[in-house]
Design an enzyme around this catalytic site. Structure first.
Site, PDB file in Angstrom:
ATOM      1  N   GLY A  45      29.136 -49.401 -52.135  1.00 30.69           N
ATOM      2  CA  GLY A  45      29.231 -49.723 -50.720  1.00 30.69           C
ATOM      3  C   GLY A  45      28.254 -48.948 -49.851  1.00 30.69           C
ATOM      4  N   SER A  46      28.096 -47.665 -50.117  1.00 28.10           N
ATOM      5  CA  SER A  46      27.199 -46.855 -49.290  1.00 28.10           C
ATOM      6  C   SER A  46      25.755 -47.338 -49.411  1.00 28.10           C
ATOM      7  CB  SER A  46      27.292 -45.378 -49.684  1.00 28.10           C
ATOM      8  OG  SER A  46      28.553 -44.845 -49.335  1.00 28.10           O
ATOM      9  N   ASN A 104      38.824 -47.713 -43.354  1.00 23.24           N
ATOM     10  CA  ASN A 104      39.169 -47.071 -44.612  1.00 23.24           C
ATOM     11  C   ASN A 104      40.278 -46.032 -44.499  1.00 23.24           C
ATOM     12  OD1 ASN A 104      36.809 -45.922 -43.179  1.00 23.24           O
ATOM     13  ND2 ASN A 104      37.024 -44.257 -44.639  1.00 23.24           N
ATOM     14  N   GLN A 146      36.878 -52.058 -47.819  1.00 22.79           N
ATOM     15  CA  GLN A 146      38.340 -51.975 -47.898  1.00 22.79           C
ATOM     16  C   GLN A 146      39.016 -53.343 -47.798  1.00 22.79           C
ATOM     17  OE1 GLN A 146      40.116 -49.270 -48.569  1.00 22.79           O
ATOM     18  NE2 GLN A 146      38.412 -47.829 -48.504  1.00 22.79           N
ATOM     19  N   SER A 148      32.243 -52.821 -52.566  1.00 26.71           N
ATOM     20  CA  SER A 148      32.171 -51.804 -53.617  1.00 26.71           C
ATOM     21  C   SER A 148      33.256 -52.054 -54.658  1.00 26.71           C
ATOM     22  CB  SER A 148      32.343 -50.405 -53.014  1.00 26.71           C
ATOM     23  OG  SER A 148      32.170 -49.404 -53.987  1.00 26.71           O
ATOM     24  N   GLY A 149      32.857 -52.162 -55.925  1.00 25.23           N
ATOM     25  CA  GLY A 149      33.774 -52.578 -56.971  1.00 25.23           C
ATOM     26  C   GLY A 149      34.944 -51.655 -57.226  1.00 25.23           C
ATOM     27  N   HIS A 150      34.751 -50.346 -57.083  1.00 28.49           N
ATOM     28  CA  HIS A 150      35.819 -49.435 -57.489  1.00 28.49           C
ATOM     29  C   HIS A 150      37.008 -49.438 -56.542  1.00 28.49           C
ATOM     30  CE1 HIS A 150      35.346 -45.766 -54.836  1.00 28.49           C
ATOM     31  NE2 HIS A 150      34.220 -46.385 -54.562  1.00 28.49           N
ATOM     32  N   THR A 178      16.491 -51.626 -64.377  1.00 25.69           N
ATOM     33  CA  THR A 178      17.280 -52.408 -65.323  1.00 25.69           C
ATOM     34  C   THR A 178      18.722 -52.509 -64.855  1.00 25.69           C
ATOM     35  OG1 THR A 178      15.873 -51.670 -67.139  1.00 25.69           O
ATOM     36  CG2 THR A 178      18.016 -52.591 -67.728  1.00 25.69           C
ATOM     37  N   CYS A 203      35.628 -39.573 -48.933  1.00 32.57           N
ATOM     38  CA  CYS A 203      34.236 -39.126 -48.888  1.00 32.57           C
ATOM     39  C   CYS A 203      34.064 -37.850 -48.073  1.00 32.57           C
ATOM     40  CB  CYS A 203      33.353 -40.232 -48.307  1.00 32.57           C
ATOM     41  SG  CYS A 203      33.453 -41.771 -49.245  1.00 32.57           S
TER      42      CYS A 203
END
Length: 397
Positions: free
Chosen positions: A73-74, A154, A182, A202-204, A240, A327
Site C-alpha cells: 500500500g505505501s 486505518n 483498509q 495491500s494484500g496483507h 522480476t 506503522c
C-alpha cells in the site's frame, strides 16, 4: 476465567489463509520460472500473472490493463501521488488536496512534495472522523492536480463518502486517488461507478502475504516509471515479478470480496456489543462515527491509562490489539488521527483499537468484555492522573 487467545489487530496485518497459501505454493518450486523467459516455464508464469491481473481487476470492476502490481500500500500511495504530481506539474498544476488524518504513506508523500514547490490543502475532519464532500469541492482550484482521500481510516475505521467525493472530482476534471488498504473486502468497491481514478491496496490486510499490493490506474492516465529497468508491469515497474505473491493476492481479493454483505451482517452486531460493553466503563469515548465505520473496527479512548500499558496487559490475557496505527507503534506521540478529531492528548494517549475478521465469535466478545474492565481497574489504580481526576471529580470525556 479460562485464558483465550484472540487476535484483534486485523487492521495491522492478517495471517495468510489456507486457500491463499495453497494458491501460492506451486509457484515457489514447481512453477518457478521467470515470467520474462521465452521457454515454457517462463511463459506459463507470464500467463499466470495475466490471469491474476484479470482476477484482481474483476473484483474492482476495472480493466486488467489498469492493474499494476506493487510491493504494498505505501508503495502504491507514493507512486500514485508522486506520479500524478510529476505529470501535472508540467501543466502548472501544483496543488494537492488531502485530509489531516490520512495514512502516513500519503501525508509524508505530500510533505515531500511541499518541499518541492507543491501546495497541499489538508482538509479537517468532523469530530466523528468524516471528510465533508463540500469541503473537498470548496478546496478545488484551477491548479489542483489531485485529490487523495482514504476510503476507510486505518485507526478509527470511519468510511468516507468516496462516491460523492469521486463525483465532485469528476465534475471539476480533477483526478481522484483513494487509499483503500483498509476497505478492500469490507465494503463494495466499484472504481467506475464511484469515479475513482487511482486506488491503492495491500494484500496483507486481507489474508494475502506481506510485500504484495496493487495500484489501480484508470485507463488514459499515464504515470511515470516507478522503477527503471526491464519491461515488467507495462515497463512502469522494473524487476522480476513476485509470482507467488501475485497469485496469493488474486486469490485473497476474490475471497475477501465474494460475500461482503454477509461479513458485514455477522460482524456488525459483535462490533456493537463490544462498543456498548466498553463504554460502560467510566470516562470512555468511542472514536469515529458509530454507523459509518468498518464492521470489524472498534476504537475507544479510556481516560486515565496509557495505551501501551493497556496493550501489554491485554497481551498477558491473550488479547492482541493496538492503540493506533501499526506503522507508528514506536512513537510516543498521540495518534495524529485521534488528535484530528479534537481529542486532548491525555485522552488520545489511552486509545484502544480492536479490529477483527470473519473468524471473530460471540465467545471472543464475551472474553474481551470480561478482561478489559479488570485491566482498566488495575491500571487506573496505578495512575497518578486518574487519582487526580478522581479527587477533583473531573471528566475529560
Amino acid at each position: 476465567m479460562e485464558k483465550r487467545y484472540i487476535y484483534a489487530d486485523h487492521a495491522a496485518t492478517t495471517a495468510v489463509s489456507d486457500e491463499v497459501l495453497q494458491e501460492m505454493l506451486p509457484y515457489f518450486q514447481e512453477h518457478f520460472g521467470n515470467p520474462s523467459s521465452i521457454y515454457a516455464k517462463g511463459r506459463e508464469n507470464e500467463r499466470a500473472i495475466l490471469d491474476a491481473r484479470a482476477r484482481v481487476a474483476a473484483c474492482l470492476n476495472a480493466d486488467p490493463k489498469e492493474i499494476f502490481f506493487t510491493g504494498g500500500g505505501s508503495e502504491s500511495d507514493n507512486w500514485a501521488i508522486k506520479g500524478i504530481a510529476d505529470k501535472l506539474e508540467q501543466k502548472d498544476k501544483k496543488h494537492i488536496i488531502t485530509s489531516v488524518f490520512e495514512h502516513h504513506a500519503v501525508l509524508h508523500t505530500c510533505e515531500f512534495l511541499e518541499k518541492h514547490g507543491f501546495e497541499v490543502t489538508y482538509l479537517p475532519v468532523s469530530p466523528a472522523g468524516l471528510v465533508s464532500p463540500a469541503d473537498v469541492e470548496a478546496a478545488i482550484r484551477p491548479d489542483t492536480a489531485l485529490v487523495s482521500i482514504m476510503y476507510a481510516n486505518n485507526e478509527i475505521g470511519t468510511i468516507q463518502p468516496i462516491p460523492e467525493i469521486g463525483a465532485i472530482c469528476r465534475k471539476h476534471g480533477v483526478l481522484f486517488h483513494t487509499d483503500a488498504v483498509q476497505a478492500i473486502g469490507n465494503v463494495k468497491i466499484d472504481v467506475k461507478a464511484q469515479n475513482i481514478d487511482l486506488l491503492s491496496l495491500s494484500g496483507h490486510k486481507f489474508h494475502a502475504p506481506k510485500g504484495i499490493g496493487a495500484l489501480y490506474v484508470r485507463k488514459g492516465i499515464s504515470l511515470p516509471n516507478l522503477i527503471h529497468g526491464g519491461g515488467q508491469e507495462s515497463g512502469k515497474r522494473a524487476g522480476t515479478e513476485n509470482v507467488p505473491g501475485i497469485m496469493g493476492l488474486a486469490k485473497a481479493i476474490e475471497l475477501a470480496t465474494e460475500n461482503i454483505p454477509a461479513k458485514i451482517a455477522k460482524l456488525t452486531p459483535l462490533r456493537n456489543q463490544l462498543i456498548d460493553g466498553i463504554l460502560k466503563i467510566d470516562q470512555t469515548k468511542l472514536n469515529g462515527d458509530r454507523e459509518k465505520r468498518l464492521a470489524g473496527n472498534v476504537n475507544i479512548s479510556i481516560v486515565g491509562i496509557e495505551g501501551e500499558s493497556l496493550l501489554l496487559m491485554l497481551d498477558h490475557y491473550g488479547i492482541q490489539a493496538s492503540s493506533g496505527s501499526a506503522c507508528t507503534s514506536g512513537s510516543l506521540d498521540p495518534s495524529h488521527v485521534l488528535l484530528s478529531l479534537g481529542l486532548v492528548h491525555e485522552v488520545a494517549h489511552g486509545s484502544l483499537r480492536l479490529s477483527f475478521g470473519e473468524e471473530f465469535t460471540q465467545e471472543d466478545v464475551d472474553y474481551i468484555l470480561e478482561v478489559i474492565p479488570q485491566v482498566v481497574d488495575r491500571l487506573r489504580a496505578m495512575s497518578p492522573m486518574w487519582e487526580t481526576l478522581t479527587k477533583e471529580n473531573r471528566k475529560l470525556v
